[in-house]
Design a protein around this motif. Structure first.
Motif, PDB file in Angstrom:
ATOM      1  N   PHE A   1      46.547  59.818  49.932  1.00  0.00           N
ATOM      2  CA  PHE A   1      46.997  59.533  48.571  1.00  0.00           C
ATOM      3  C   PHE A   1      47.646  58.143  48.504  1.00  0.00           C
ATOM      4  O   PHE A   1      48.604  57.943  47.767  1.00  0.00           O
ATOM      5  N   GLY A   2      47.140  57.203  49.290  1.00  0.00           N
ATOM      6  CA  GLY A   2      47.761  55.891  49.370  1.00  0.00           C
ATOM      7  C   GLY A   2      46.810  54.778  48.989  1.00  0.00           C
ATOM      8  O   GLY A   2      45.749  54.979  48.399  1.00  0.00           O
ATOM      9  N   ILE A   3      47.174  53.565  49.407  1.00  0.00           N
ATOM     10  CA  ILE A   3      46.485  52.363  48.945  1.00  0.00           C
ATOM     11  C   ILE A   3      45.139  52.138  49.634  1.00  0.00           C
ATOM     12  O   ILE A   3      44.334  51.315  49.188  1.00  0.00           O
ATOM     13  N   VAL A   4      44.845  52.872  50.696  1.00  0.00           N
ATOM     14  CA  VAL A   4      43.579  52.672  51.406  1.00  0.00           C
ATOM     15  C   VAL A   4      42.385  52.887  50.484  1.00  0.00           C
ATOM     16  O   VAL A   4      41.389  52.156  50.561  1.00  0.00           O
ATOM     17  N   ARG A   5      42.453  53.857  49.598  1.00  0.00           N
ATOM     18  CA  ARG A   5      41.330  54.114  48.696  1.00  0.00           C
ATOM     19  C   ARG A   5      41.004  52.876  47.855  1.00  0.00           C
ATOM     20  O   ARG A   5      39.853  52.451  47.757  1.00  0.00           O
ATOM     21  N   ALA A   6      42.041  52.284  47.253  1.00  0.00           N
ATOM     22  CA  ALA A   6      41.815  51.104  46.408  1.00  0.00           C
ATOM     23  C   ALA A   6      41.327  49.917  47.228  1.00  0.00           C
ATOM     24  O   ALA A   6      40.445  49.161  46.796  1.00  0.00           O
ATOM     25  N   LEU A   7      41.897  49.728  48.419  1.00  0.00           N
ATOM     26  CA  LEU A   7      41.479  48.610  49.259  1.00  0.00           C
ATOM     27  C   LEU A   7      40.033  48.772  49.717  1.00  0.00           C
ATOM     28  O   LEU A   7      39.255  47.806  49.738  1.00  0.00           O
ATOM     29  N   ALA A   8      39.653  49.987  50.111  1.00  0.00           N
ATOM     30  CA  ALA A   8      38.285  50.226  50.581  1.00  0.00           C
ATOM     31  C   ALA A   8      37.274  50.036  49.461  1.00  0.00           C
ATOM     32  O   ALA A   8      36.169  49.520  49.675  1.00  0.00           O
ATOM     33  N   GLU A   9      37.636  50.452  48.239  1.00  0.00           N
ATOM     34  CA  GLU A   9      36.727  50.264  47.107  1.00  0.00           C
ATOM     35  C   GLU A   9      36.550  48.785  46.774  1.00  0.00           C
ATOM     36  O   GLU A   9      35.460  48.348  46.428  1.00  0.00           O
ATOM     37  N   ARG A  10      37.618  48.013  46.906  1.00  0.00           N
ATOM     38  CA  ARG A  10      37.574  46.591  46.516  1.00  0.00           C
ATOM     39  C   ARG A  10      36.956  45.721  47.605  1.00  0.00           C
ATOM     40  O   ARG A  10      36.145  44.828  47.332  1.00  0.00           O
ATOM     41  N   PHE A  11      37.334  45.964  48.880  1.00  0.00           N
ATOM     42  CA  PHE A  11      36.957  45.038  49.953  1.00  0.00           C
ATOM     43  C   PHE A  11      36.010  45.651  50.992  1.00  0.00           C
ATOM     44  O   PHE A  11      35.452  44.915  51.799  1.00  0.00           O
ATOM     45  N   GLY A  12      35.842  46.972  50.965  1.00  0.00           N
ATOM     46  CA  GLY A  12      34.969  47.624  51.930  1.00  0.00           C
ATOM     47  C   GLY A  12      35.735  48.119  53.144  1.00  0.00           C
ATOM     48  O   GLY A  12      36.634  47.436  53.642  1.00  0.00           O
ATOM     49  N   PRO A  13      35.391  49.299  53.661  1.00  0.00           N
ATOM     50  CA  PRO A  13      36.100  49.874  54.811  1.00  0.00           C
ATOM     51  C   PRO A  13      36.067  48.988  56.053  1.00  0.00           C
ATOM     52  O   PRO A  13      37.003  48.994  56.848  1.00  0.00           O
TER      53      PRO A  13
END
Length: 424
Positions: free
Chosen positions: A83-95
């Protein structure tokens, strides 16, 4: 590369994390995380507020980066992948662009402080989301962790639960990991509702103390959907075959679509067979029954199947005003009041209303009530014949009474926006 460092619940950053932070050309995080990191004087920083500007700043920095650049570090509470910022970062920049170093989540820490395992817990976020999903999960399940936010903290949860599920205990965990300010308090829903908790609450555990220790599990999370449904009538206590037959229940469940986070009403519940089956799918359920012995049967059947159904003694539509708005409604009784009951339920339901009828005379009024409320209306006549034994080891077909099942569904254009209440 973006290094995402989970700060856990108060533990100091390890050497590798500190090295990444101090070598970074840009550090993004909450002010308390940045202040605690001891950044070199020239390090660029973005104090996290709205998410979009922070993501834009990261993108701009990455576009200018060269081989000597120390990269971007994002500091986040707990485990940033939960439930943290990883979801937004992965969507924007890629895993592939993320180097994630998780910390201990606040949920894991809260259960540790409570001395409980949490592989069988339902975890739901009320941070920036409609809190009704969290409330319904707390009503339906014996062990729930709620990540809190403005409008979705212990006071709001307590206010709902004290009226709907007052047997729950709330464990309110505040400032987890802070050696001075950490507090873990066990309170009743009424006690939680009556306090100002401030902004330091990390997570609230909602527990049914009688069911808090589940059998050993092999799959974490909420209880799996039942292995079967449309249970036989003899699996419920009922009076004089006054029970929704399993053929009708099967289609009714398909149209109701009960699921975790939903609230379902069962009106004219009788034995509560539909209520129990909806609860087995993870929904919170209220069963309304006008007879006292019927209410006791509902409670007995819920207990026999290990689910939590709130049985309300009273007649619809009068008692409905005291209930929270449902996602779906099943109406299995009503008599002469049926059109008024259907109309009242249609005004309140967020998704669908399903009505079972034995009398053909009442079908037009039910359809009119649903269509008049703006629902798309449909229905079917169910006529089934079951195998029945005859002497000599042969069988005959025994016809069951025909039943009309009529349902109305809100058009998608008029559905309320539930996206912020979905468990992710």
């Amino acid at each position: 590369m973006i290094t995402v460092v989970g700060t856990g619940t108060g533990a100091p950053l390890d050497t590798a994390a500190l090295d990444a932070v101090r070598a970074a050309s840009l550090v993004v995080g909450a002010r308390r995380h940045i202040d605690a990191a001891g950044l070199p004087p020239g390090t660029a920083r973005v104090v996290m507020g709205p998410l979009a500007p922070a993501l834009d700043a990261i993108e701009e920095r990455l576009a200018k980066a060269d081989a000597a650049d120390g990269g971007v570090v994002v500091l986040a509470s707990g485990d940033p992948g939960f439930f943290g910022i990883v979801r937004a970062l992965a969507e924007r920049f890629g895993p592939a662009e993320l180097d994630i170093r998780p910390g201990v989540s606040s949920v894991a820490t809260a259960f540790a402080r409570a001395g409980l395992p949490w592989d069988d817990a339902v975890v739901v976020s009320a941070h920036g989301r409609d809190p009704r999903t969290a409330v319904n999960a707390c009503r339906a399940h014996p062990k729930v962790a709620v990540l809190t936010g403005p409008g979705g903290g212990p006071a709001e949860l307590g206010a709902e639960l004290m009226r709907r599920a007052d047997t729950r205990t709330l464990v309110v965990a505040s400032a987890l990991g802070d050696p001075v300010h950490e507090r873990v308090e066990r309170v009743t829903p009424a006690e939680a509702a009556g306090r100002d908790w401030g902004g330091a609450v990390s997570v609230v555990l909602c527990l049914d103390e009688e069911r808090v220790l589940a059998p050993v599990r092999t799959v974490a999370g909420a209880r799996l959907t039942p292995d079967r449904w449309a249970l036989d009538e003899d699996e419920f206590t009922h009076r004089d075959s006054m029970i929704t037959k399993f053929e009708v229940r099967a289609l009714a469940l398909a149209r109701l679509g009960p699921r975790l986070g939903d609230l379902v009403w069962d009106i004219g519940a009788g034995s509560g067979s539909v209520a129990v089956e909806c609860a087995r799918f993870g929904a919170a359920v209220v069963a309304v029954e006008k007879t006292a012995d019927g209410v006791e049967r509902v409670r007995a059947n819920a207990a026999a199947h290990g689910v939590d159904v709130r049985a309300v003694h009273g007649a619809a539509p009068t008692v409905l005003s005291d209930l929270s708005d449902p996602d779906a409604v099943f109406i299995g009784g009503g008599g002469r009041e049926l059109p008024a009951i259907v109309a009242a339920c249609a005004r309140r339901a967020r998704r669908t209303v399903v009505v079972a009828l034995a009398a053909i005379d009442r079908v037009p009024a039910v359809r009119a009530a649903l269509s008049g409320a703006g629902y798309d209306c449909d229905g079917v006549l169910l006529q089934s014949s079951r195998l029945a034994p005859l002497p000599g080891g042969v069988s005959r077909l025994a016809a069951a009474n025909p039943v009309f099942l009529v349902w109305g569904t809100r058009p998608s254009s008029s559905l309320p926006d539930l996206s912020e209440g979905v468990v992710q």
